[in-house]
Structure formats: structure tokens, C-alpha cells
Design an enzyme around this catalytic site. Structure first.
Site, mmCIF file in Angstrom:
data_model
loop_
_atom_site.group_PDB
_atom_site.id
_atom_site.type_symbol
_atom_site.label_atom_id
_atom_site.label_comp_id
_atom_site.label_asym_id
_atom_site.label_seq_id
_atom_site.Cartn_x
_atom_site.Cartn_y
_atom_site.Cartn_z
ATOM 1 N N ASP A 170 0.185 29.375 11.386
ATOM 2 C CA ASP A 170 -0.073 30.922 11.946
ATOM 3 C C ASP A 170 -0.614 30.978 13.320
ATOM 4 O O ASP A 170 -0.379 31.928 13.356
ATOM 5 C CB ASP A 170 -1.739 30.916 11.409
ATOM 6 C CG ASP A 170 -2.128 30.936 9.735
ATOM 7 O OD1 ASP A 170 -1.304 31.567 9.116
ATOM 8 O OD2 ASP A 170 -2.648 30.737 9.121
HETATM 9 C C1 GLC Z 1 -4.724 27.066 8.595
HETATM 10 C C2 GLC Z 1 -4.257 27.192 7.112
HETATM 11 C C3 GLC Z 1 -3.123 28.011 6.702
HETATM 12 C C4 GLC Z 1 -2.419 27.236 7.512
HETATM 13 C C5 GLC Z 1 -2.768 26.397 8.826
HETATM 14 C C6 GLC Z 1 -1.818 26.120 9.525
HETATM 15 O O1 GLC Z 1 -4.901 25.382 7.913
HETATM 16 O O2 GLC Z 1 -5.885 28.329 6.361
HETATM 17 O O3 GLC Z 1 -3.203 28.525 6.251
HETATM 18 O O4 GLC Z 1 -1.336 26.866 6.995
HETATM 19 O O5 GLC Z 1 -3.251 26.886 9.290
HETATM 20 O O6 GLC Z 1 -1.599 26.890 10.509
#
Ligand code: GLC
Length: 803
Positions: free
Chosen positions: A494
């Protein structure tokens, strides 16, 4: 230092010291009604939605010593007034003679002794019900008769969880409480926000006559709230004020005189905190649960539910910690992530900014298929409901309203408003569901796409198969300058938010994996045209990945909008990313030599004794062009932290190349059960995977946070059961393809599959990691390594020899 121990026989973890480094929690109920219970009795409860229908006020940022959501006070007379204490330790903080918090499957039981009073409280939500029960058993162990009063207390929140904290004008004017006098002198204290008076009321009640009550916090604490939760002044009075709050901070405190309890005698007080439309429809169930026999029955049903749930897959390996995790804690955590996604925890506070994540839940589904395929199907339907017509997906949605949004991409105006990966996960989830259940009719079910007309009607609809095809076509078309898929706002990670035009190798590989699933499905459906089309997509993408993304010793992770790589030896920071290596193996894009070289690079550059870091070296300073990742110091979260979710992918990749020793080493080093002896470093609950652990660039290397709600649960369960133990559903039967540590002599698995039970015994006489020499089922030789679908409701003995 230890704060407790595993009791595998009872499937509990028992906390024996209440002063844990952070609150250690448990989940009760489901998203339909339930929430978290901390080990000192605090609760955060909601019905169907943590943001829009929250019941108790639980403020995690307050110190651990503070009252949160609910507690229980006991008191007895002393020469100068009452001795008041909480058997949960918090908020009165008296020293205990005994303290045990049994973290069980869907219940928490706190047993303590203070001042010669033993209190044994079981907290749970009956299956499918909308109430939290506290079964409070108070025993006099002092040797002399004791007059004991019990005062359970709940603090309510406004149903709109965020407004509670952002609007101190409206909220207090709306909060109201009323006493409802039930038969036999019993009391139901009800509470609501004025606008919900006739539709949605909370209630708190017990099975014991209430001699007086309080519903306003200020009066309960006393002295215009200069009294404290640690010493509520009203509890020095004989009775509470019986005040029905018409505004303000609402609580429910019920004073019960339990009378003289003789030495060895036990009083049993049962409380219920629930929500219904109004009191009348709630009455029959309220009255029923006042009967201890009914509470016992409900508790037995809960135990039976978990027994059945877990019995669908049980393992016996030479590693006791792996057994404990795979037989109890990991499937249990998967059930929790399937219910709550990333929405309500001590860390993700459920105030509405997130909702249910599309990619998160798609992955969660894959962790519960053996035991909860019906719920999984329900969740799949919801996810498909928020997929868009063009095949991409909304990033997250609110479970109560089914209103979806574009997630964090809304925060950066100049960036794309979709995530490159979201929609592709659904293909992995649906095909996993089909392989587990054989429910091929699901593919024909019509489900609308997300876009609606002004009056709320869906603009387009398609079968489940159509949804899958559109997901593939979206990525097929959405390519950048290297012909690789565009990143969108972000992919799985993210926090890397590059300018529009950036390409993602993660999406390329996820696309590859999804294509393999589509090809296999099309083969199963006998659709030769689709097989050819998807094989063509697959080969083209494979070629592009290998032409452009090989960096010499590993694969790069992204190409920025200007075509420059991230995750390359040519970068100063962020030179290598773990997912950049595991996923080309999972997609099958990496030829064997590149696969092993890339995985060696992971071992060399990213592995630590606490797990594999997501990338290295960490970016050291905020860079608005790269986005979120650079807001963290090096070693934290996605910026060089041990982001646990990515670890099982490296495990799976190692099993694909046949390295069972390394796969198990990776598995074992993140097994939370093994952290019990190093808990001062780890700090979080040793009975669940956390989302993140600080990496070795951070001074607090090894410190875990954000326990419970992480994709780690589902993937570690898949890695353990389907890749290390190697037992995986297919359309044709149960595939057996273990990849274990060489030193193992064998292992056993009992697993339900398509309405039959498979007792699988694997022997490893030649001490290999991988390779099935022979299989027999019920004494008959099986060709290949797929055991047939029996579907006959019977048990079958499967013997496997590796070599
Ligand atoms: C958090 C989010 C997930 C994402 C991860 C890595 O766990 O919920 O959707 O893939 O972070 O950024």
C-alpha cells in the site's frame, strides 16, 4: 520473562501476569455481533459495523491501567466504608493472590483471587446471538462468611464511533438511558441515542435483583467526575442513585447485594450486554439467558462449534509448535480475519476510514475454506458486489451499507484512483473455493457490478465467471511502457505510491498466478478457446517479466513512471524486495536458475532471525514522490520492516523449488508460539501472528505490533498445510505434494475434503525434502499424486511414501 503458557489440551493460552507489555486480546462473537475482549476484561463491542453501530467505548490510546468498555467491581464492608476492587485487576490495580486469563476459542475466562474472594468469569457471545454474556462465579475462599456486593459496569459510546470523539456538542445531547423493570424485581437498563429510541437499543441486565443502578458516569465516579474509575466515590455509598440519564456520558452500573456468602460457597451472577430493536422483542431471550443451565448450554454449543471447526483439518508433525499453531491458533486466527478483515482491532480502530478491504478479504477467504466454505462464499459475493464494470475493484467497503471507496488513493489527488492488484485476488479466492467445494454452479451465479444509477440500481451485472474474466481483461489492457501492468495507486504494498505510469512486477506476477488458475479452470470446463487465450496472455507476460525485470541476482520490484527501476542493485535504498522474488516463483514466470538465485538473494539480503524483511535498505527520509513507505523510519512496517504477510510467500516459493529445509526454517522463525520465551522483545500475543515486526535496522528489532488482523494468518495457514505439508485441493482430487525438512521421518494429516475424511500418513524413509514415490488409498495404488474425490461420507486411509 513469560506472561503465560500454552494449554494445548484445553486449546487455551493462559496469561498469568496481568501486566503484559501491551493489552493481549481475544475475539468474541463475529462481525454480526461481537468484538474484542482484552485480558483485563475491557471490551469493544459492536453489531454488524464497528464504525456505524458501536456499543462500548474503548479507547486504546489510554494507558493500559485505564477502564475500557466494561468492568466489574466487587466490594465488602470494612471498618471505614467499603473495600472496592476489580477482579480483572484493571481499573483498581490491587495486588492479586491469583490471576489467570484463559484465552479460549471464542471466549475469555478470567480467574482471580483478591482478599479471599475467588472470581471466575467467562465472557462469550452465544453462537449467532446478539449479546455478550459474562458468567460470573464468586466463591468465598477466605475461611469466614463475607457479605459481597457485585457491581458490573459498562460504558457506552455513541453508535457512530467517530462522532463520539469528534462532536462533543451533538453526542452528549443525544445519549439516553432508561430503567425497565422486568418480572421478579429484575432490571434491564436500556440505552440509546435519541434518534434510535424506537429502532436500536442497547441493554444491560443480570439474573440477580438489582438493588440500585447508575446510568450517568459523572454520578458514578462522584464529585463532578473528580472521582476516578480506580476509586468510584458512589461505591462508598450503600446504594447508587437510580438516575436515568437524559444526556451526557452514559454508563450502566448495576448494584447487586449477593448477601452473606459462606466459606466455600459460590454465587453465580450472569450479565448480558446486548442490542435489539427495543426491549419487548428482546425479552424472551433475555429471560432465557438468566437461567444458568441455558448459559451452560450456550457455552457447550460454542465449544462444539470450535471442536467441529478445527477437526476438519488436524495435523501431527514432528514439530510441536507447528502442531499447536496449525491445529488451533492459526485456523482460529483465520476465522477472525475472515470476520473482521482489518477493521476492528486494538490497532485498526474501525472508525470507518478502512472498512472491509477487497484484497484483504479475498485472501482471508483462502484461509477458511476447509472449515467455513459457506461463510467464504458469502464474503466472495460481497466482494464481487464491489467489483467495477471495467473489471477493477473498489478498494474497500462498509459492511453495513455496502458503500465502497477508493481507499487511501483519495488522499493524493494526482495519483490513480485504483489499486493494480485488488481485482486479481478474487480469482485466486474463487478458484480456491471451487477446488475445495466442487461448487461449480457458483460460476453461473449473477452478481451486479458496483456502479449504480441515481436511484440505486446496478448498471451492469454478470456471472461470477464473467467477473473473473473482466478482472483478467482489466490488467491485460492496463499496461505501461515495458508492457508490464500499471501500478495504479499501489499494489499489495500500500505504501509505494508512484506517479501515474509506474509499473508493478507484483501485479505482473499476481496476474501470472491468476492466469494459471484461469487456464486450469478453463481446462476443467473444457473451454479450449479460453485455455488458448489465457495461455497466450501468460506466455507474453512471462516473456516481458524476464526480458525487463531481471536485475542480475534478483528481480526488480517496480518501474517508475520514467522507466527507472525500484528494487535494483542500482538503487541506494530499497535495493531488493522480498515479494519481488517470491512472486515470480509463485507465478511460474521465473526459470529454475533465476528462481533459486533470487531466493538465495532473499536469504542473504533479507532474512533475519525474526523473519524476512520486506525490503532493504530502508528509505531514510520522507520523499513525497515515493509516498507512504518513506513516512516510516528504516526498519518499520513496509520500509524494511518484517512485514509478516510476505513471509509465507517466501515459504511457498521455497517449497516450489523443493527446498524444504529452508521453507521450514522460515516457517519456524515466525511461528508466534516460539516467541513465548522471547516475549519481552516481541511484546504481542504469542498465540497469533502480528502484522509487523521491527526489522534489524531499527533499534527495537523484534518488536511486534498490530496482532491478529493480518493476511499472514491465511497465507501462513496455506503455506503450512498446502505447501510444506503439501495437501492441496484440486478440481480432480486431493493433491499430495509435501516439501518438508529432510530430517522429518514423516507426518500425519486428517482432513475433510468433499464430504469424506482423509487420514493421510506420510513416510519419509529416504529423508528427502520433496518427491512422492507412491500413494495408496484404502490399500489400492493411486497413479500420480492426486487422491480421488470419494464424496461418500466415509473415512479413507491414504498412505504416502516420499523418496
Ligand atoms: C496492510 C493492508 C494490506 C496491504 C498490506 C501491505 O496489511 O491491510 O491490504 O497489502 O498492509 O501494505
Amino acid at each position: 520473562m513469560q506472561y503465560g503458557y500454552f494449554d494445548d489440551r484445553r486449546r487455551e493460552y493462559v496469561i498469568t501476569n496481568p501486566k503484559t507489555p501491551v493489552k493481549w486480546i481475544n475475539y468474541v462473537g463475529t462481525l454480526a455481533f461481537g468484538g474484542i475482549v482484552d485480558h483485563t476484561g475491557g471490551v469493544l463491542i459492536c453489531k454488524r459495523d464497528p464504525a456505524l453501530n458501536r456499543i462500548t467505548k474503548y479507547i486504546p490510546q489510554l494507558p493500559s491501567s485505564e477502564f475500557k468498555g466494561e468492568t466489574l467491581y466487587l466490594r465488602f464492608k470494612q471498618e471505614d466504608g467499603y473495600k472496592v476492587f476489580s477482579p480483572y485487576f484493571v481499573p483498581t490495580l490491587d495486588s492479586d493472590d491469583l490471576y489467570e486469563c484463559h484465552v479460549g476459542l471464542g471466549y475469555t475466562r478470567i480467574v482471580s483471587e483478591f482478599y479471599g474472594i475467588r472470581t471466575d468469569v467467562t465472557i462469550f457471545v452465544p453462537l449467532g446471538d446478539s449479546r455478550v454474556i459474562r458468567d460470573i462465579q464468586i466463591t468465598n475462599v477466605s475461611g469466614q462468611p463475607l457479605e459481597i456486593d457485585a457491581i458490573p459496569v459498562v460504558e457506552y459510546t455513541h453508535f457512530d464511533a467517530l462522532k463520539q470523539f469528534t462532536n462533543a456538542d451533538w453526542v452528549p445531547q443525544t445519549m439516553q438511558s432508561k430503567a425497565y423493570h422486568d418480572e421478579n424485581g429484575l432490571l434491564i437498563l436500556i440505552q440509546y441515542a435519541f434518534m434510535n429510541r424506537d429502532t436500536q437499543v442497547n441493554y444491560f441486565t443480570s439474573n440477580w435483583p438489582v438493588s440500585s443502578f447508575e446510568s450517568e458516569r459523572r454520578r458514578f465516579l462522584g464529585d463532578n467526575e473528580y472521582g476516578t474509575w480506580a476509586n468510584p466515590l458512589s461505591l462508598q455509598e450503600e446504594e447508587l442513585s437510580n438516575y436515568e440519564a437524559l444526556r451526557g456520558d452514559n454508563i450502566a452500573a448495576l448494584l447487586h447485594h449477593l448477601g452473606a456468602i459462606q466459606p466455600g460457597e459460590t454465587a453465580r451472577l450472569i450479565t448480558q450486554l446486548g442490542q435489539d430493536e427495543s426491549v419487548s422483542p428482546a425479552l424472551p431471550a433475555i429471560r432465557r439467558y438468566r437461567d444458568p443451565a441455558q448459559v451452560d448450554r450456550a457455552f457447550d454449543e460454542l465449544a462444539a462449534f470450535w471442536h467441529t471447526y478445527l477437526s476438519r483439518l488436524q495435523v501431527e508433525t514432528p514439530d510441536a509448535d507447528m502442531n499447536s499453531l496449525l491445529n488451533v491458533h492459526n485456523p482460529r486466527q483465520c476465522h477472525t480475519t475472515m470476520n473482521w478483515s482489518r477493521y476492528l482491532s486494538l490497532y485498526q480502530l474501525g472508525f470507518g476510514a478502512r472498512g472491509i478491504g477487497f484484497r484483504d478479504s479475498a485472501q482471508d477467504v483462502m484461509g477458511v475454506l476447509v472449515s467455513a466454505s459457506k461463510e467464504a462464499k458469502e464474503l466472495l459475493r460481497k466482494l464481487l458486489d464491489v467489483q467495477k464494470r471495467d473489471g477493477s475493484a473498489m478498494h474497500q467497503f462498509n459492511p453495513l451499507t455496502m458503500v465502497a471507496n477508493e481507499g487511501d488513493s483519495r488522499e493524493m489527488e494526482d495519483r490513480p484512483k485504483y489499486y493494480g492488484d485488488d481485482h486479481l485476488w478474487i480469482i485466486l479466492a474463487i478458484t480456491a473455493y471451487l477446488k475445495e467445494t466442487g461448487d461449480m454452479a457458483f460460476l453461473e451465479e449473477a452478481i451486479p457490478y458496483y456502479e449504480k444509477s441515481k436511484d440505486g440500481h446496478p448498471l451492469d451485472s454478470g456471472t461470477v465467471l464473467d467477473h473473473m474474466q473482466r478482472a483478467i481483461e482489466f490488467t491485460q489492457k492496463d499496461a505501461g511502457t515495458h508492457g508490464l501492468p500499471l501500478l495504479g495507486f499501489a499494489d499489495w504494498n500500500d505504501t509505494v505510491n508512484l506517479r501515474a505510469g509506474a509499473e508493478s512486477l507484483f501485479v505482473a506476477n499476481l496476474f501470472g498466478r491468476a492466469l494459471l488458475e484461469m487456464i486450469e479452470l478453463a481446462q476443467h470446463l473444457g473451454d479450449a478457446e479460453a485455455v488458448a487465450r489465457y495461455t497466450n496472455y501468460y506466455e507474453t507476460m512471462k516473456q516481458r517479466v524476464n526480458d525487463h525485470a531481471w536485475d542480475g541476482e534478483w528481480y526488480v520490484r517496480y518501474f517508475d513512471a520514467d522507466g527507472s527501476p525500484l528494487g535494483s542493485h542500482s538503487n541506494d535504498k530499497g535495493q531488493i524486495y522480498a515479494n519481488g522474488q517470491s512472486w515470480p516463483v509463485i507465478s511460474g514466470f521465473a526459470p529454475l536458475d533465476r528462481a533459486t538465485t533470487a531466493l538465495e538473494s532473499v536469504y542473504r539480503r533479507l532474512n533475519t532471525r525474526n523473519g524476512i524483511k520486506l525490503s532493504t535498505p530502508g528509505y531514510d527520509g520522507f520523499d513525497p514522490v515515493k509516498g507512504g513507505i518513506t513516512t516510516y523510519p528504516p526498519g518499520a512496517k513496509e520500509n524494511g520492516g518484517i512485514f509478516l504477510h510476505a513471509n509465507p510467500w517466501a515459504i511457498i516459493a521455497e517449497t516450489i523449488v523443493g527446498n524444504g529445509d529452508r521453507a521450514f526454517e522460515y516457517y519456524d522463525q515466525i511461528n508466534p508460539v516460539t516467541k513465548n520465551d522471547r516475549i519481552d522483545e516481541f511484546e504481542c500475543e504469542p498465540y497469533v501472528y502480528p502484522q509487523n515486526i521491527l526489522g534489524d535496522e531499527h533499534p527495537q528489532f523484534g518488536l511486534a505490533r498490530n496482532s491478529w488482523l493480518s493476511g499472514t494468518a491465511s497465507w501462513a495457514y496455506q503455506a503450512g498445510t498446502q505447501y510444506i505439508l503439501g495437501i492441496r485441493p484440486t478440481y480432480e482430487g486431493l493433491l499430495i505434494d509435501p516439501c518438508i525438512p529432510r530430517k522429518w521421518a514423516g507426518f500425519g494429516v486428517t482432513r475433510e475434503f468433499r464430504k469424506a475424511v482423509y487420514h493421510i500418513e506420510v513416510r519419509n524413509p529416504d529423508r528427502v525434502c520433496k518427491g512422492v514415490k507412491s500413494i495408496s488409498a484404502d490399500g489400492k495404488k493411486v497413479e500420480g499424486n492426486v487422491v480421488p474425490i470419494f464424496g461418500d461420507g466415509k473415512a479413507h486411509r491414504v498412505e504416502v511414501i516420499l523418496g
